[in-house]
Design a protein around this motif. Structure first.
Motif, mmCIF file in Angstrom:
data_model
loop_
_atom_site.group_PDB
_atom_site.id
_atom_site.type_symbol
_atom_site.label_atom_id
_atom_site.label_comp_id
_atom_site.label_asym_id
_atom_site.label_seq_id
_atom_site.Cartn_x
_atom_site.Cartn_y
_atom_site.Cartn_z
ATOM 1 N N ARG A 177 0.849 -1.177 0.000
ATOM 2 C CA ARG A 177 0.000 0.000 0.000
ATOM 3 C C ARG A 177 0.891 1.236 0.000
ATOM 4 O O ARG A 177 2.078 1.167 0.301
ATOM 5 N N GLY A 178 0.299 2.365 -0.329
ATOM 6 C CA GLY A 178 1.052 3.592 -0.453
ATOM 7 C C GLY A 178 1.039 4.081 -1.895
ATOM 8 O O GLY A 178 0.104 3.838 -2.669
ATOM 9 N N ARG A 179 2.123 4.768 -2.309
ATOM 10 C CA ARG A 179 2.222 5.303 -3.663
ATOM 11 C C ARG A 179 2.770 4.230 -4.603
ATOM 12 O O ARG A 179 3.728 3.534 -4.270
ATOM 13 N N PRO A 180 2.164 4.068 -5.789
ATOM 14 C CA PRO A 180 2.676 3.049 -6.736
ATOM 15 C C PRO A 180 4.108 3.367 -7.172
ATOM 16 O O PRO A 180 4.445 4.517 -7.461
ATOM 17 N N ASP A 181 4.944 2.341 -7.210
ATOM 18 C CA ASP A 181 6.321 2.456 -7.658
ATOM 19 C C ASP A 181 6.383 1.917 -9.097
ATOM 20 O O ASP A 181 6.501 0.712 -9.324
ATOM 21 N N LEU A 182 6.287 2.843 -10.066
ATOM 22 C CA LEU A 182 6.188 2.435 -11.464
ATOM 23 C C LEU A 182 7.464 1.747 -11.942
ATOM 24 O O LEU A 182 7.408 0.776 -12.703
ATOM 25 N N ARG A 183 8.628 2.234 -11.517
ATOM 26 C CA ARG A 183 9.884 1.651 -12.008
ATOM 27 C C ARG A 183 9.993 0.188 -11.582
ATOM 28 O O ARG A 183 10.274 -0.684 -12.409
ATOM 29 N N ARG A 184 9.768 -0.109 -10.321
ATOM 30 C CA ARG A 184 9.867 -1.490 -9.862
ATOM 31 C C ARG A 184 8.750 -2.349 -10.432
ATOM 32 O O ARG A 184 8.925 -3.543 -10.682
ATOM 33 N N THR A 185 7.583 -1.751 -10.649
ATOM 34 C CA THR A 185 6.479 -2.521 -11.226
ATOM 35 C C THR A 185 6.794 -2.953 -12.655
ATOM 36 O O THR A 185 6.523 -4.096 -13.055
ATOM 37 N N VAL A 186 7.404 -2.027 -13.441
ATOM 38 C CA VAL A 186 7.759 -2.370 -14.826
ATOM 39 C C VAL A 186 8.845 -3.443 -14.839
ATOM 40 O O VAL A 186 8.806 -4.372 -15.671
ATOM 41 N N ARG A 187 9.817 -3.365 -13.949
ATOM 42 C CA ARG A 187 10.871 -4.381 -13.897
ATOM 43 C C ARG A 187 10.281 -5.751 -13.602
ATOM 44 O O ARG A 187 10.679 -6.763 -14.195
ATOM 45 N N ARG A 188 9.326 -5.811 -12.690
ATOM 46 C CA ARG A 188 8.704 -7.089 -12.381
ATOM 47 C C ARG A 188 7.854 -7.584 -13.559
ATOM 48 O O ARG A 188 7.754 -8.791 -13.803
ATOM 49 N N ALA A 189 7.234 -6.637 -14.282
ATOM 50 C CA ALA A 189 6.393 -7.036 -15.409
ATOM 51 C C ALA A 189 7.211 -7.662 -16.535
ATOM 52 O O ALA A 189 6.725 -8.544 -17.254
ATOM 53 N N ILE A 190 8.474 -7.216 -16.705
ATOM 54 C CA ILE A 190 9.333 -7.799 -17.744
ATOM 55 C C ILE A 190 9.564 -9.283 -17.472
ATOM 56 O O ILE A 190 9.613 -10.105 -18.394
ATOM 57 N N SER A 192 7.524 -11.324 -16.187
ATOM 58 C CA SER A 192 6.294 -12.101 -16.402
ATOM 59 C C SER A 192 5.672 -11.825 -17.774
ATOM 60 O O SER A 192 4.452 -11.836 -17.920
ATOM 61 N N GLY A 193 6.505 -11.549 -18.776
ATOM 62 C CA GLY A 193 5.999 -11.362 -20.134
ATOM 63 C C GLY A 193 5.264 -10.063 -20.363
ATOM 64 O O GLY A 193 4.407 -9.979 -21.251
ATOM 65 N N GLY A 194 5.563 -9.036 -19.592
ATOM 66 C CA GLY A 194 4.932 -7.734 -19.779
ATOM 67 C C GLY A 194 3.655 -7.528 -18.990
ATOM 68 O O GLY A 194 3.070 -6.445 -19.054
ATOM 69 N N GLU A 195 3.202 -8.519 -18.256
ATOM 70 C CA GLU A 195 1.988 -8.389 -17.456
ATOM 71 C C GLU A 195 2.349 -7.925 -16.043
ATOM 72 O O GLU A 195 3.151 -8.566 -15.359
ATOM 73 N N PRO A 196 1.766 -6.816 -15.565
ATOM 74 C CA PRO A 196 2.069 -6.321 -14.208
ATOM 75 C C PRO A 196 1.338 -7.140 -13.147
ATOM 76 O O PRO A 196 0.378 -6.662 -12.514
ATOM 77 N N ILE A 197 1.803 -8.337 -12.940
ATOM 78 C CA ILE A 197 1.138 -9.212 -11.970
ATOM 79 C C ILE A 197 1.443 -8.775 -10.540
ATOM 80 O O ILE A 197 0.553 -8.706 -9.691
#
Length: 381
Positions: A177-190, A192-197
């Motif tokens: 919870r809190g503010r979304p961290d877009l940079r870490r979210t995109v790294r994790r999505a890479i 998993s095939g581009g899906e922000p799981i």
């Protein structure tokens, strides 16, 4: 020495249980506390190691039945009797020991060599009092020179930490919870095939608030000023966000002088810096300078401000009341420490104290080590 062999090493499990119960009964009669669970464990150990070897049976019993070092002697005597008469167990009488209790003298005098030789054969139990506990409750005004030296070491353990506040710095959130961290979210999505799981979040960190200490060093505070400046030194060297000032007829900043790790060097430097030590008191004028030059400009904003004074002021009490109101508006909390508050007959009748008290959040004592420990807890709350 060759160890005796015991016939019937292939005895059934029931025989091991009977031997274990008999030995446990012998130990209980000799004064040892042997739980039932330890007896069962000893029986299992006998079934595993057998009863052919003296050392194996001895250590099996000692590992499972002895729980205190002082019971080893009783166990050894009981085991010797049990091993010699494995099936005819008799109780081993406990040994009565003479114990000499030696109390420390308050003057720490050397013991009498004649008395020491007389009691050398008896076991001696030394009972000592805690000098630290006595000093914790003792009034600073009653301290001797040696007690000040001892109190200095105790004060070194005090840590002055302000209450926590939210910082602008962000850290990864483990609570999702809190503010979304877009940079870490995109790294994790890479991965998993581009899906922000797995989404990442950041949250603000917490850091201690600044602590500002203003200590009255006027003549009326002379019995306590030395100990309180020692306390200021322990607070300054204990952490980075502490500012220290001396209040008399003028205001003197002594943070740099108290930054030395050596308490004697720091106190000497602070004494040379404060030219009005043991002089008069103008709390209102001193607080006005603090507010104008440091406090309102930023040092006191959101900080915990601690004023250590008995409240005796030779200046105008209205000025003190106005400056306390200014300080209270910008500070997170204002704490007033009065060493005289510990007296049962104390009442805030001094003009300065009466003018400042409406703008104080916490009014605490400051006459002993115990009261300063309580002050540290109040500041951190």
């Amino acid at each position: 020495m060759p160890e005796p062999a015991v016939a019937g090493t292939a005895a059934p499990t029931l025989a091991f249980d009977r031997l274990a119960v008999g030995f446990a009964r012998l130990l209980r009669g000799s004064g040892l506390d042997v739980p039932v669970g330890s007896t069962v464990t000893f029986a299992e150990a006998l079934a595993a190691v057998g009863i052919a070897r003296h050392d194996s049976v001895y250590w099996a019993g000692r590992a499972t039945l002895v729980h205190r070092p002082e019971d080893i002697d009783t166990y050894d005597r009981a085991f010797a009797a049990w091993w010699a008469h494995r099936y005819e167990v008799s109780l081993v009488p406990p040994v009565v020991r003479d114990i000499t209790i030696a109390f420390d003298n308050a003057n720490d005098e050397e013991p009498d060599p004649d008395a020491e030789s007389e009691s050398s054969e008896a076991e001696m139990l030394a009972v000592r009092y805690s000098r630290a506990e006595v000093l914790r409750e003792r009034d600073f005004a009653l301290y001797s020179h040696d007690e000040f030296v001892e109190a200095r070491r105790l004060m070194a353990d005090l840590r002055m930490a302000g209450a926590l506040r939210r910082s602008r710095r962000l850290r990864p959130s483990r609570r999702h919870r809190g503010r979304p961290d877009l940079r870490r979210t995109v790294r994790r999505a890479i991965r998993s095939g581009g899906e922000p799981i797995h989404r990442a979040f950041v949250e603000p960190t917490q850091r201690p608030r600044r602590v500002v200490l203003l200590c009255d060093v006027s003549g009326s505070m002379e019995p306590y000023a030395r100990a309180l400046v020692r306390f200021l030194h322990a607070a300054v060297v204990g952490r980075g966000r502490v500012e220290a000032f001396a209040l008399g007829t003028r205001l003197t900043r002594i943070t740099r002088e108290l930054s030395s790790r050596d308490p004697d060097v720091a106190l000497a430097a602070a004494t040379r810096r404060v030219v009005d030590w043991s002089g008069g008191t103008r709390l209102g004028d001193g607080l006005r300078r603090f507010n104008d030059e440091w406090g309102v400009r930023g040092m006191a904003r959101g900080a915990v401000v601690v004023i250590l004074s008995d409240g005796w002021d030779r200046g105008d009490p209205e000025v003190l009341g106005q400056q306390m109101a200014r300080l209270h508006r910008v500070a997170y909390r204002v704490v007033w420490v009065n060493p005289l508050k510990s007296s049962p007959d104390f009442a805030p009748l001094a003009r300065g104290m009466a003018a400042a008290l409406p703008h104080v959040d916490e009014f605490v004592e400051g006459h002993s080590l115990a009261s300063l420990e309580h002050l540290a807890a109040v500041v951190a709350a």
